[in-house]
Each structure stands twice: as structure tokens, then as C-alpha cells.
Design an enzyme around this catalytic site. Structure first.
Site, PDB file in Angstrom:
ATOM      1  N   HIS A   1       0.821  -1.211   0.000  1.00 42.55           N
ATOM      2  CA  HIS A   1       0.000   0.000   0.000  1.00 42.55           C
ATOM      3  C   HIS A   1       0.858   1.265   0.000  1.00 42.55           C
ATOM      4  CE1 HIS A   1       0.974   0.874   4.209  1.00 42.55           C
ATOM      5  NE2 HIS A   1       0.797  -0.414   4.442  1.00 42.55           N
TER       6      HIS A   1
ATOM      7  N   GLU B   1      -2.114  -7.184   7.554  1.00 45.08           N
ATOM      8  CA  GLU B   1      -0.802  -7.111   8.182  1.00 45.08           C
ATOM      9  C   GLU B   1      -0.777  -7.974   9.445  1.00 45.08           C
ATOM     10  OE1 GLU B   1       2.283  -7.126   8.364  1.00 45.08           O
ATOM     11  OE2 GLU B   1       2.619  -5.116   7.560  1.00 45.08           O
TER      12      GLU B   1
END
Length: 269
Positions: free
Chosen positions: A58, A136
Site C-alpha cells: 500500500h 498485516e
């Protein structure tokens, strides 16, 4: 456990091989976004028993900029992160690299980055498929803290994170590296099975990118993964993963990005 041979990867190369086993929709051609051509030199035809997965971290977030540990806590893309996403999208749009589908983590920073790309490459109206398995690593009580705070407030948890112990969960609700690796590789194998003979986009996080590299290379050592860096992995479920490209940031030459890659190496983000 990861297995296979270390991939022969040149971060700037066009092809490297291994035998290892709703959001902002901004103009992707914004001022400052480099138009780096996508020079995909390897065989453009994807074998019917293989899925080609374009793996992207990202864009930079406000917490990345502050060196604040994110884990699975939401944080927003910074202005620099949105510029990175637009530069990434412009690069994909400048070359013929069609995606059959787009996937992301269900966390906002990854999904927003993916949406910018989807719009730029002519997939408007296509849904970005958000998977919890691509999140994550959970850092538990450490999420939202900078290093000094984490060490002072939760020394046991912080030292466990810093130790890179494979099987030890982070005290205070965090995840072990082994558990993260298991869910990430399961999620990627699932995507691959759904898209054999196709190319898909996958936008995720630094720790997840490291798990994918680990599976394909057999090397547990963390690699720096910059915000919006590009990797390409071919997956033939369940065991053969091949790296074609890794840590490619050619599109970021004209925009701001963190050369330290906070969260893209030993940290998570």
C-alpha cells in the site's frame, strides 16, 4: 515452513527466476507521477496451471510517516501515499498489463491503493475483493505506538517483535510470524486456484509481502518493501512459487517516498 531455493532477484530487473517451491478515486495522471513504461520482458503468456500475482504494498500512511506501528489498526494514506498510488496506477496504465481481478487486504490503506489502480487501468466498476487473510501482522498492544513508547510501555511485547522469533506470538494479543505466514500463504494459494492462467493484482502490507517472498525464495530474512513497490510472483498451487520481479519502485522516482521503508522490513505496516 518456507522452502525452496533463494530467488535470483534484481530489484530493477525485468525478469528474475526461482525454482522455489469506499475510497478515494483520484486522477492517476496527477502532476509529478512518472510515466515509467511497464517493460515486461518475460513470456506474456501465462501457463494454464499457473496464476501470476502482481504484489504491491500500500501507499505511505500518516502512521508510516510518524514511524508508528500499525499492524491491523486502520490508518489513512498520507498525501505522499496518495501520490505514490497515482504514480503506481499511471505506470500500470501506461503498459499493457491486464488484470483479471483485483484483491486487497480488508484494511483501508491497502483497499484505497488498490482502488486507485483499478480505476486507472480501465477496470472501473470492478470490485476490489478484500480478504482478511491478507491483513498485516497483528501487533496487539503495540499498535499505534512508536518504538520508544512500545519499549517503555510493553517491553516484553516489543522485545518479542524485535527478536523475530518464528513461533512466539507477541504478548498482549499479537500474532506469531508462523501464524501470519500460514494465513498469508493459504490466502495466496486460494487466489491462485481461482485464477489459473490469469494475472491478478494483490495490494497488501509489508509483512505480507515478506511472507510471499519467504515462500517463493525459501529465505526467512526480511527484505525491504517500499510503499507501492511492485513484485511479481507466479504461483502453481500448492507448492511451486516463482519470483519474476521484486521491490521495483521505478515509478516513484518523481514522487516522495521513504527510503527507509518503515514497516517494509523487520517492522510491520
Amino acid at each position: 515452513m518456507p522452502g525452496g531455493q533463494e530467488a535470483a532477484v534484481d530489484p530493477g530487473s525485468t525478469a528474475a527466476t526461482s525454482t522455489a517451491g469506499t475510497t478515494s478515486r483520484e486522477d492517476s495522471t496527477a502532476e509529478g507521477a512518472t510515466q515509467a513504461k511497464w517493460s515486461y520482458q518475460s513470456n506474456p503468456f501465462i501457463p494454464r496451471d499457473v496464476a501470476e500475482i502482481v504484489v504491491v504494498r500500500h501507499g505511505e500512511t500518516t502512521w508510516n510517516r510518524e514511524n508508528r506501528m500499525q499492524g491491523q489498526t486502520e490508518s489513512d494514506l498520507s498525501d505522499a501515499g496518495r501520490a505514490q498510488a497515482r504514480a503506481l496506477a499511471a505506470r500500470f496504465a501506461s503498459g499493457y498489463l491486464p488484470f483479471a481481478a483485483a484483491y486487497s487486504s480488508d484494511l483501508r490503506r491497502a483497499a484505497e491503493t488498490a482502488e486507485v489502480v483499478v480505476d486507472a487501468v480501465g477496470m472501473r466498476g470492478e470490485e476490489v475483493l478484500r480478504l482478511k487473510g491478507l491483513r498485516e501482522r497483528s501487533l496487539g498492544v503495540l499498535e499505534g505506538l512508536i518504538r520508544d513508547e512500545a519499549l517503555r510501555k510493553h517491553p516484553e511485547a516489543y522485545l518479542t517483535l524485535a527478536s523475530k522469533d518464528w513461533s512466539q506470538p507477541i504478548p498482549g494479543g499479537g500474532e506469531s510470524l508462523e501464524d501470519m505466514y500460514g494465513r498469508v500463504t493459504a490466502a495466496v494459494n486460494h487466489i491462485a486456484k481461482e485464477h489459473l492462467g490469469q494475472r491478478v493484482l494483490l495490494v497488501t502490507h509489508g509483512g505480507v509481502c515478506n511472507c510471499i517472498h519467504m515462500k517463493a525464495s525459501g529465505n526467512r530474512h526480511a527484505k525491504k518493501v517500499y510503499n507501492t513497490s511492485i513484485g511479481i510472483v507466479r504461483v502453481s498451487p500448492p507448492g511451486k512459487w516463482t519470483i519474476l520481479r521484486w521491490a521495483d519502485v521505478e515509478h516513484l522516482k518523481a514522487v516522495d517516498y521513504d527510503k527507509q521503508a518503515f514497516g517494509g522490513g523487520a517492522d510491520s505496516g
